[in-house]
Design a protein around this motif. Structure first.
Motif, PDB file in Angstrom:
ATOM      1  N   LEU A 321      39.341  48.748  26.917  1.00  0.00           N
ATOM      2  CA  LEU A 321      37.991  48.424  26.174  1.00  0.00           C
ATOM      3  C   LEU A 321      36.956  47.641  27.160  1.00  0.00           C
ATOM      4  O   LEU A 321      35.918  47.425  27.030  1.00  0.00           O
ATOM      5  N   GLY A 322      37.501  46.849  28.250  1.00  0.00           N
ATOM      6  CA  GLY A 322      36.445  45.936  29.091  1.00  0.00           C
ATOM      7  C   GLY A 322      36.570  44.596  28.256  1.00  0.00           C
ATOM      8  O   GLY A 322      37.192  44.306  27.340  1.00  0.00           O
ATOM      9  N   VAL A 323      35.761  43.818  28.924  1.00  0.00           N
ATOM     10  CA  VAL A 323      35.775  42.252  28.616  1.00  0.00           C
ATOM     11  C   VAL A 323      35.185  42.094  27.310  1.00  0.00           C
ATOM     12  O   VAL A 323      35.687  41.421  26.406  1.00  0.00           O
ATOM     13  N   THR A 324      33.980  42.633  27.464  1.00  0.00           N
ATOM     14  CA  THR A 324      33.133  42.489  26.079  1.00  0.00           C
ATOM     15  C   THR A 324      33.556  43.097  24.807  1.00  0.00           C
ATOM     16  O   THR A 324      33.533  42.283  23.877  1.00  0.00           O
ATOM     17  N   LYS A 325      34.012  43.890  24.855  1.00  0.00           N
ATOM     18  CA  LYS A 325      34.479  44.950  23.834  1.00  0.00           C
ATOM     19  C   LYS A 325      35.661  44.192  23.328  1.00  0.00           C
ATOM     20  O   LYS A 325      35.954  44.156  22.127  1.00  0.00           O
ATOM     21  N   TYR A 369      39.171  33.760  29.181  1.00  0.00           N
ATOM     22  CA  TYR A 369      38.193  32.475  29.345  1.00  0.00           C
ATOM     23  C   TYR A 369      37.917  32.388  30.820  1.00  0.00           C
ATOM     24  O   TYR A 369      36.717  32.069  30.850  1.00  0.00           O
ATOM     25  N   GLY A 370      38.959  32.520  31.707  1.00  0.00           N
ATOM     26  CA  GLY A 370      38.611  32.121  33.092  1.00  0.00           C
ATOM     27  C   GLY A 370      37.828  33.386  33.823  1.00  0.00           C
ATOM     28  O   GLY A 370      36.883  33.019  34.529  1.00  0.00           O
ATOM     29  N   VAL A 371      38.141  34.702  33.239  1.00  0.00           N
ATOM     30  CA  VAL A 371      37.264  35.607  33.851  1.00  0.00           C
ATOM     31  C   VAL A 371      35.913  35.538  33.386  1.00  0.00           C
ATOM     32  O   VAL A 371      34.916  35.919  34.293  1.00  0.00           O
ATOM     33  N   LEU A 372      35.621  35.036  32.229  1.00  0.00           N
ATOM     34  CA  LEU A 372      34.158  35.158  31.858  1.00  0.00           C
ATOM     35  C   LEU A 372      33.595  34.085  32.442  1.00  0.00           C
ATOM     36  O   LEU A 372      32.155  34.199  33.085  1.00  0.00           O
ATOM     37  N   THR A 373      34.365  32.943  32.894  1.00  0.00           N
ATOM     38  CA  THR A 373      33.732  31.910  33.721  1.00  0.00           C
ATOM     39  C   THR A 373      33.270  32.288  34.916  1.00  0.00           C
ATOM     40  O   THR A 373      32.225  31.868  35.393  1.00  0.00           O
ATOM     41  N   ALA A 374      34.344  32.930  35.529  1.00  0.00           N
ATOM     42  CA  ALA A 374      34.019  33.596  36.902  1.00  0.00           C
ATOM     43  C   ALA A 374      32.689  34.453  37.024  1.00  0.00           C
ATOM     44  O   ALA A 374      32.068  34.578  38.136  1.00  0.00           O
ATOM     45  N   MET A 375      32.790  35.348  36.133  1.00  0.00           N
ATOM     46  CA  MET A 375      31.420  36.210  35.730  1.00  0.00           C
ATOM     47  C   MET A 375      30.166  35.371  36.080  1.00  0.00           C
ATOM     48  O   MET A 375      29.156  35.699  36.591  1.00  0.00           O
ATOM     49  N   THR A 376      29.995  34.241  35.040  1.00  0.00           N
ATOM     50  CA  THR A 376      28.918  33.374  35.143  1.00  0.00           C
ATOM     51  C   THR A 376      28.540  32.641  36.411  1.00  0.00           C
ATOM     52  O   THR A 376      27.687  32.367  37.068  1.00  0.00           O
ATOM     53  N   VAL A 377      29.713  32.413  37.215  1.00  0.00           N
ATOM     54  CA  VAL A 377      29.769  31.953  38.719  1.00  0.00           C
ATOM     55  C   VAL A 377      28.960  32.979  39.318  1.00  0.00           C
ATOM     56  O   VAL A 377      27.950  32.619  40.302  1.00  0.00           O
ATOM     57  N   ASP A 378      29.440  34.131  39.303  1.00  0.00           N
ATOM     58  CA  ASP A 378      28.717  35.440  40.146  1.00  0.00           C
ATOM     59  C   ASP A 378      27.356  35.309  39.811  1.00  0.00           C
ATOM     60  O   ASP A 378      26.323  35.695  40.623  1.00  0.00           O
TER      61      ASP A 378
END
Length: 477
Positions: A321-325, A369-378
């Protein structure tokens, strides 16, 4: 005979894999210890009101004040860590510094001096809650959240770390929910019994932190290697590059202008509020609606099966599904069981079944949780040229501890409005509806609201192009 050369592995995106099995296990242990600290907060309202004999209104006010102060500490500590030196190892050093204080404060949470009167007890509750959440937890959780971002550049390894951390965090919540009431009742059900229980938890937390730190201080980070390109060979370790510190005022302005960080902040906060309320509400529901507080252990034990299955299928679900879905599915999946309980609130089998479904369907999103935060760091790096690693990681720490604390405040408010009296043999109508309110209606509303907010999170599809642009900028320098 020379030492056998370790094979270099890369993920599908060409990022070097640096994690070992022991790294994942130690990392999970650190999160388990943090989870125990966070989930204890969710049990304290019941302890304060029903075991110590404190006034529910006073408890709610003390917890609210603690959370207001606590809300300011994550970004402050994150900024302090971003300004500190020591390379990537600095993120683990705080765990060693705070390990013993963490064990001590866990025990102190249960040594409330009620014999000195309600006012003295409330001051003690306020101070110990501030020390637990605003100081010690923050000093460990904020840099520990940043570890996931700097430990590896591989998105698949970050996802795996997220999965293991979710197991640790959820495992802590499940353990606390299942054993707290039966164990303390077995020890006598008094405040003294809860203190003994606290000592056991404190020793376990201390051991887990020390194991995690010892593994982390010996670990190699992605930045220890000169190259991560797809065709890179084994190279000598490179010196860790320190990012230029950003003044606090400028850093917080950057984060607040990053709508994705704000959404992740809200996501962590709201999901942890509902998790904390759910963990604490089970005891009240079992005692006053079903007539036996030991039933909370039965529900928790049955939920272990759903949890195990949830973690087993999490990786395939996220990959498909991916992260968002995946997150949208989890939020909607948590709202529907709450809706069912709104119409059928007094049936034990319905309560148990809907609790299991809600637990199962939310497991995959807990891994992110951590994956989302890493995405915002990028995204920070693409937009501002600064990662703001530790301050960005504060979104997880903020959500975990402030969410848990606010869950207790909200629960106390519902109980106070419902005229809660622990000394009664059976619940009044207002008490029952207050329990329905925080157990059924609240999760329905907040999960639907978060679902709507998350429809604006479109970073997942934009990231590949952003990373290419960042890489191009670096190559021009």
């Amino acid at each position: 005979m020379g030492k056998k050369k370790q094979k270099v592995l890369y993920d599908a995106d060409g990022a070097r894999r640096v994690m070992r099995k022991t790294d994942y296990m130690a990392d999970m242990g650190g999160q388990l210890a943090l989870g125990v600290m966070a989930n204890l907060v969710g049990q304290l309202t019941y302890f304060y009101t029903d075991k110590v004999g404190m006034a529910v209104g006073g408890v709610g006010i003390a917890m609210m004040i603690a959370k207001i102060i606590d809300a300011l500490t994550d970004v402050l500590v994150g900024n302090m860590i971003d300004h500190s030196k020591g390379g990537n190892k600095k993120y683990y050093s705080w765990m060693l510094k705070m390990a013993i204080p963490a064990a001590v404060i866990i025990i102190m949470m249960f040594t409330v001096p009620i014999q000195a009167g309600q006012t003295a007890a409330l001051i003690y509750v306020l101070v110990t809650n501030l020390l637990l959440t605003a100081v010690i937890y923050t000093m460990i959780a904020t840099p520990f959240s940043a570890v996931m971002i700097v430990r590896t550049h591989s998105q698949s390894e970050r996802s795996n770390m997220g999965l293991f951390r979710a197991v640790g965090n959820y495992g802590a919540g499940t353990i606390i929910a299942i054993i707290t009431i039966p164990v303390t009742n077995m020890l006598g059900g008094t405040q003294s019994a809860w203190i003994k229980y606290g000592v056991a938890l404190a020793l376990g937390v201390l051991l887990l932190f020390l194991i995690c730190y010892n593994n982390g201080r010996k670990a190699k980070f992605a930045s220890d290697y000169e190259s991560e390109s797809e065709n890179a060979s084994e190279t000598a370790p490179a010196e860790t590059e320190e990012e230029e510190a950003v003044p606090f005022k400028d850093a917080i302005k950057m984060l607040l202008q990053n709508k994705y960080w704000v959404i992740v902040l809200l996501f962590n906060l709201i999901t942890n509020i509902t998790a904390a309320v759910a963990a604490a509400s089970g005891t009240y529901y079992a005692k006053w609606i079903f007539g036996n507080d030991n039933l909370v252990a039965v529900i928790g034990a049955a939920g272990m099966l759903a949890t195990v299955i949830g973690f087993v299928v999490s990786k395939p679900i996220i990959s498909k599904l991916g992260v968002t879905k995946t997150i949208q599915l989890g939020l909607m999946g948590a709202a529907i069981p709450s809706l069912i309980r709104c119409f059928i609130p007094e049936n034990f089998m319905v309560y148990a079944a809907t609790s299991l479904v809600a637990s199962f369907i939310q497991i995959p999103l807990m891994c992110l949780y951590g994956v989302l935060t890493a995405m915002t760091v990028d995204y920070n790096e693409w937009k501002y040229g600064k990662k703001l690693v530790a301050m960005s990681g504060g979104a997880i720490g903020f959500g975990s501890k402030v969410g848990s604390g606010l869950g207790s405040v909200i629960l106390s408010a519902f109980l106070a409005i419902g005229g809660y009296q622990a000394s009664l043999e059976s619940a009044t109508a207002s008490m029952r509806y207050s329990i329905y309110g925080f157990s059924n209606y609240l999760p329905l509303v907040v999960n639907l609201a978060m679902f709507l907010i998350f429809t604006r999170f479109d970073l997942e599809e934009k990231l590949p192009k952003m990373r290419e642009e960042v890489l191009a900028r670096k190559e021009k320098k």
